[in-house]
Design an enzyme around this catalytic site. Structure first.
Site, PDB file in Angstrom:
ATOM      1  N   HIS A  42      -4.177 -21.681   9.492  1.00 19.57           N
ATOM      2  CA  HIS A  42      -5.227 -21.950  10.480  1.00 19.57           C
ATOM      3  C   HIS A  42      -6.111 -23.100   9.985  1.00 19.57           C
ATOM      4  O   HIS A  42      -6.872 -22.952   9.036  1.00 19.57           O
ATOM      5  CB  HIS A  42      -6.060 -20.674  10.678  1.00 19.57           C
ATOM      6  CG  HIS A  42      -6.997 -20.729  11.834  1.00 19.57           C
ATOM      7  ND1 HIS A  42      -7.796 -19.663  12.190  1.00 19.57           N
ATOM      8  CD2 HIS A  42      -7.271 -21.704  12.732  1.00 19.57           C
ATOM      9  CE1 HIS A  42      -8.527 -19.993  13.247  1.00 19.57           C
ATOM     10  NE2 HIS A  42      -8.227 -21.226  13.587  1.00 19.57           N
ATOM     11  N   HIS A  48      -7.322 -22.412   6.080  1.00 20.67           N
ATOM     12  CA  HIS A  48      -7.117 -21.126   5.429  1.00 20.67           C
ATOM     13  C   HIS A  48      -5.883 -20.474   6.029  1.00 20.67           C
ATOM     14  O   HIS A  48      -5.239 -21.008   6.931  1.00 20.67           O
ATOM     15  CB  HIS A  48      -8.342 -20.212   5.592  1.00 20.67           C
ATOM     16  CG  HIS A  48      -8.633 -19.846   7.019  1.00 20.67           C
ATOM     17  ND1 HIS A  48      -9.321 -20.682   7.875  1.00 20.67           N
ATOM     18  CD2 HIS A  48      -8.303 -18.744   7.746  1.00 20.67           C
ATOM     19  CE1 HIS A  48      -9.415 -20.108   9.066  1.00 20.67           C
ATOM     20  NE2 HIS A  48      -8.804 -18.934   9.014  1.00 20.67           N
ATOM     21  N   LYS A 254      20.880 -40.174  -8.860  1.00 27.05           N
ATOM     22  CA  LYS A 254      21.909 -39.125  -8.764  1.00 27.05           C
ATOM     23  C   LYS A 254      21.241 -37.766  -8.950  1.00 27.05           C
ATOM     24  O   LYS A 254      20.587 -37.527  -9.958  1.00 27.05           O
ATOM     25  CB  LYS A 254      22.981 -39.330  -9.829  1.00 27.05           C
ATOM     26  CG  LYS A 254      24.158 -38.371  -9.688  1.00 27.05           C
ATOM     27  CD  LYS A 254      25.206 -38.621 -10.762  1.00 27.05           C
ATOM     28  CE  LYS A 254      26.456 -37.786 -10.517  1.00 27.05           C
ATOM     29  NZ  LYS A 254      26.170 -36.344 -10.471  1.00 27.05           N
ATOM     30  N   GLU A 393      19.743 -37.469 -14.349  1.00 28.92           N
ATOM     31  CA  GLU A 393      21.175 -37.417 -14.653  1.00 28.92           C
ATOM     32  C   GLU A 393      21.816 -38.795 -14.642  1.00 28.92           C
ATOM     33  O   GLU A 393      22.720 -39.072 -15.422  1.00 28.92           O
ATOM     34  CB  GLU A 393      21.887 -36.505 -13.649  1.00 28.92           C
ATOM     35  CG  GLU A 393      23.329 -36.258 -14.016  1.00 28.92           C
ATOM     36  CD  GLU A 393      24.043 -35.361 -13.005  1.00 28.92           C
ATOM     37  OE1 GLU A 393      25.271 -35.240 -13.101  1.00 28.92           O
ATOM     38  OE2 GLU A 393      23.371 -34.813 -12.131  1.00 28.92           O
ATOM     39  N   HIS A 658       1.806 -27.156 -34.329  1.00 33.47           N
ATOM     40  CA  HIS A 658       0.497 -27.800 -34.200  1.00 33.47           C
ATOM     41  C   HIS A 658       0.100 -28.349 -35.567  1.00 33.47           C
ATOM     42  O   HIS A 658       0.335 -27.701 -36.597  1.00 33.47           O
ATOM     43  CB  HIS A 658      -0.542 -26.798 -33.700  1.00 33.47           C
ATOM     44  CG  HIS A 658      -0.257 -26.274 -32.317  1.00 33.47           C
ATOM     45  ND1 HIS A 658      -1.016 -26.601 -31.224  1.00 33.47           N
ATOM     46  CD2 HIS A 658       0.730 -25.461 -31.851  1.00 33.47           C
ATOM     47  CE1 HIS A 658      -0.520 -26.007 -30.145  1.00 33.47           C
ATOM     48  NE2 HIS A 658       0.548 -25.301 -30.497  1.00 33.47           N
ATOM     49  N   ASP A 678      -8.013 -31.826 -20.522  1.00 38.18           N
ATOM     50  CA  ASP A 678      -7.591 -30.505 -20.051  1.00 38.18           C
ATOM     51  C   ASP A 678      -8.105 -30.293 -18.628  1.00 38.18           C
ATOM     52  O   ASP A 678      -9.309 -30.117 -18.424  1.00 38.18           O
ATOM     53  CB  ASP A 678      -8.147 -29.445 -20.996  1.00 38.18           C
ATOM     54  CG  ASP A 678      -7.631 -28.052 -20.674  1.00 38.18           C
ATOM     55  OD1 ASP A 678      -6.792 -27.927 -19.770  1.00 38.18           O
ATOM     56  OD2 ASP A 678      -8.094 -27.084 -21.320  1.00 38.18           O
TER      57      ASP A 678
END
Length: 837
Positions: A42, A48, A254, A393, A658, A678
């Protein structure tokens, strides 16, 4: 009946049925079985989704602000609204501006729903658990009513998806983000907005009339009037080491999936494989998207793949989705038009056929499931290199001036980044560690009426696939097939031979001196191909050009793994042995970033999908290839010297490495400063890339050169090389001030506060990686996330070409490395710079 009528009074009171096309309420008898539901998209004051559940002869309704989630545990606000009449189950259209709920509405999903208990009592109590069986939403959900705060008059609930077989993984796309059109008619909200109150069937008819008519099409050189063919044998490409050059060639990416021919006749769609099998029911979203094309009759050539949010496609992922019935990643890329509206176009030049196809697709409603496959007309070698850098690929090169030719020929040429083709499954060796599971497949191909033994593939399948293959192959047990040359005794040892009925897609890295596949990995079964078709596509080890800057060492793994068949990434089918072999082959790339530094290691004994923990200190089983480092902590920290140490980490199921920002010989003076960009919720990839570029430019303005890498998660790392002169506190203070300044200059985009409540819609500029003892994921380290992604250094000029931070994985990174002309961080060592005062 009277109760249902009364509950619709609010609905009627809010609407003027002389002004709105919405349905007037009609009394309906309440049902207890076969209850229906609908979700309507809607686009009113704000976009929403309206969830409506049939109960008591009416539709109980909630406005779900962000739309229902198919990921377990995700909570979506659902505001309870007035009951709606049953006629709303199928209603879509345009509510005029000025009327209640003014805007466009489509039937986004519909189906049946089943409450777990007494739905009426559960609603009254404020907690309703139920199961949906729709086109897009499936599985168990719960609606939980929130306590009223005394301020809002709204009746707020939370809609929560339960963990079940239908729940999506974290990295998978949400249906509300990928499915934009009606599940009923194929129109989108934008289509309705453009057509205003025109009925969808009238709009579709008008769109069809825009397509070129038969008299115009028949005038094209090579075209002819004809009836719609039942099926056309597809055109196939011939393998070549490099793409052809010349102005008569165009080049396409491809794709890694199933070849499909879409036959559209009067609104009916059939999706046919390369052998003419009807797979329409297997790809319902593609069939629906094809229905929306503005054509009366057409024959369209394309490829169906499974594509995730970063643009990665996976043949094994496609097979997994087909088995589970998942459709949210299914995409059909169309690249040729063979027939249109009474005219056979196979005799028309390819470039003209593609122009017509692009026009047809452009006129259709937007759909995640249907894409036009773009092409370029120059630079085949350049395009192949770029495709390989992105881990794809390869490419298909096609003569743009030729008609459509069925069968394999030199009019289409395929060039691959890695060696890959189909092989017949001739037998298997059972797993020595897992009961009722395949350990490796025995492969072969046809040559002059006999089978040629090609070796084995022992990696690439998940534990579930290995067990499924075992069950399937046991039923095919048979004597050994007729070989052109009998396999050696060593090759026959432990093999259970089977009837050659299955075809497997295999990726490999060349041939041994005795004609066996080297480092072969299973990618999936080819259900669209017959064993009789399997012949050798190439007879020698041919690759795109290798970069001179790096050597791709393929020495045997110098560590013997326990449980080498253990699957570490279930969705990608990557085993412990495969991870060890991968690190061995990219040793020249990864070792400079992980050796000689203090490490913090994420160990996942049962794989990426299970419980993991960080390890910073020694544990049982390590040897002297792992150094113990006195870092001023209570217990010694860890470091490694060489490949043997790295592979020992693999043996211990380390999936993330890390590292400290300093080297062991200057442990108190960092040799790098890192900014971790971040993103909070609602931040797209383009914004993250733009932030990295802005950060680079700001650093450059104070005399600092920086480099960039993906994190294998959601963000980016901007890394500044430093001469190891300044101490930890000084580097951290500088990065803190820099991040604070950037956030102060653009508070709508950036934040330097790590609190998550401040980060929605913004990017956290994380400077905290620069404190003593803090770490950041190393370049070329894997991540314990879906898909086996990797943190990868990239050129600044590449950012706008990479679709996401988790794009590069264990499965595609080597394609990139094999085509790099230079290391993106090649200048790192030459940079001599200090923090500005």
């Amino acid at each position: 009946m009277a109760k249902a009528a009364a509950s619709l009074d609010t609905y009627s009171g809010k609407r003027d049925f002389t002004a709105t096309p919405e349905p007037k309420p009609k009394l309906r008898k309440a049902r207890t079985k076969g209850l229906k539901f609908v979700v309507q998209k809607h686009d009113a004051t704000r976009l929403h989704f309206d969830l409506r559940l049939e109960l008591g002869g009416v539709l109980k309704s909630w406005a779900v602000t962000k739309g229902p989630s198919m990921k377990a545990g995700i909570r979506r606000l659902a505001v309870e609204t007035e009951d709606h009449p049953m006629e709303y189950l199928d209603w879509e259209g345009v509510i005029p501006k000025g009327q209640y709920g003014g805007g466009t509405m489509i039937v986004w999903d519909q189906g049946t729903w089943t409450p777990e208990d007494d739905a009426a009592k559960d609603l009254k109590a404020g907690k309703l658990t139920f199961t949906l069986d729709g086109n897009r939403l499936k599985g168990r959900f719960t609606l939980v009513r929130l306590k009223a705060d005394g301020k809002s008059k709204k009746n707020n609930w939370l809609l929560i998806k339960s963990k079940d077989d239908h729940a999506l993984e974290e990295a998978q796309n949400e249906p509300v983000d990928t499915e934009m059109s009606s599940a009923k008619t194929g129109v989108s909200n934008d289509d309705l907005a453009r057509s205003k109150d025109v009925r969808p069937d009238h709009k579709a008819r008008a769109a069809k009339e825009k397509t070129a008519d038969i008299s115009t099409l028949a005038k094209l050189p090579g075209a002819k009037k004809a009836i719609l063919p039942v099926f056309v044998e597809p055109s196939l490409a011939t393998l070549a080491p490099q793409p052809p050059e010349g102005s008569q060639w165009l080049h396409e990416i491809k794709h890694d999936g199933y070849r499909i021919q879409a036959r559209i006749d009067g609104g009916k769609v059939r999706l046919l494989t390369r052998k003419g099998l009807d797979w329409t029911k297997r790809f319902p979203t593609v069939a629906e998207a094809m229905k929306s094309l503005p054509v009366q009759a057409a024959l369209i050539d394309g490829e169906i793949i499974a594509q995730d949010e970063t643009g990665n496609s996976s043949f094994s992922g496609l097979q997994t989705d087909l088995k589970s019935g998942a459709v949210n990643r299914i995409v059909c890329y169309v690249f040729d038009l063979l027939y249109l509206n009474g005219v056979d176009l196979r005799g028309v030049a390819l470039l003209e056929r593609k122009r017509l196809l692009a026009e047809v697709v452009a006129q259709a409603p937007s759909s995640f499931a249907l894409r036009y496959n773009e092409h370029v007309e120059i630079g085949g070698e350049t395009i192949l290199t770029q495709a390989c850098k992105l881990g794809l690929e390869g490419i298909i090169s096609k003569r743009e001036d030729l008609p459509y030719r069925s069968g394999r020929g030199d009019h289409w040429i395929k060039s691959k980044c890695m060696l890959r083709q189909e092989f017949a499954v001739l037998g298997y060796v059972p797993s020595a560690a897992v009961k009722n599971a395949v350990g490796s497949l025995v492969l072969g191909y046809n040559e002059n009426g006999a089978m040629v033994h090609a070796g084995r593939a022992g990696t690439g399948f998940s534990a579930k696939e290995a067990q499924g293959l075992d069950k399937r192959l046991k039923a095919l047990a048979a004597p050994a097939p007729k070989f052109k040359k009998a396999p050696t005794a060593a090759s026959r040892k432990g093999v259970t031979w089977v009837r050659p009925e299955l075809v497997a897609e295999i990726e490999y890295r060349g041939w041994s001196a005795d004609g066996l596949l080297r480092q072969a990995a299973y990618k999936g079964l080819r259900e669209d191909k017959d064993v009789g078709e399997v012949v050798l596509e190439e007879t020698q080890h041919s690759h795109p050009p290798k970069p001179a800057a790096k050597s791709q060492t393929a020495t045997p793994t110098p560590v013997t793994f326990t449980h080498p068949e253990r699957v570490l990434w279930e969705d990608a089918g990557v085993t412990k042995q495969q991870l060890g072999d991968f690190y061995t082959r990219i040793a020249d790339w990864v070792l400079p970033h992980v050796t000689g530094r203090v490490l913090s290691l994420l160990r996942c004994p049962q794989g990426a999908g299970e419980k993991c923990f960080f390890a910073k200190h020694a544990w049982m089983g390590i040897d002297d290839s792992v150094q113990l480092v006195d870092a001023g902590t209570e217990k010694p920290m860890l470091a490694i010297r060489d490949l043997h140490g790295l592979l020992l980490l693999v043996q211990m199921n380390v999936l993330e490495i890390h590292v400290w920002g300093s080297r062991l010989d200057t442990i108190e003076q960092p040799d790098r400063m890192i900014f971790d960009l971040d993103p909070g919720d609602g931040v797209d990839w383009k914004a993250i890339c733009a932030a990295a570029v802005e950060l680079r430019d700001r650093l450059k303005s104070v005399g600092l050169t920086s480099f960039v890498k993906t994190t294998g998660g959601k963000g980016l790392h901007v890394v500044v090389p430093l001469e190891p002169k300044a101490g930890w506190d000084e580097v951290k203070a500088f990065s803190n001030a820099f991040a604070e300044l950037m956030a102060a200059d653009a508070p709508a985009r950036y934040v330097a506060n790590m609190a998550k409540k401040h980060r929605t819609g913004k990017i956290f500029i994380d400077y905290l990686r620069n404190g003593r003892g803090a770490t950041a994921v190393a370049a070329y380290s894997t991540r314990a996330r879906p898909g086996a992604p990797i943190s990868v250094p990239v050129e600044w000029t590449e950012l706008d070409k990479i679709p996401g931070s988790s794009h590069f994985t264990v499965l595609n990174l080597e394609k990139r490395l094999a085509t790099l002309r230079r290391d993106p961080w090649a200048d790192w060592q030459a940079i001599k710079q200090k923090l500005p005062t």
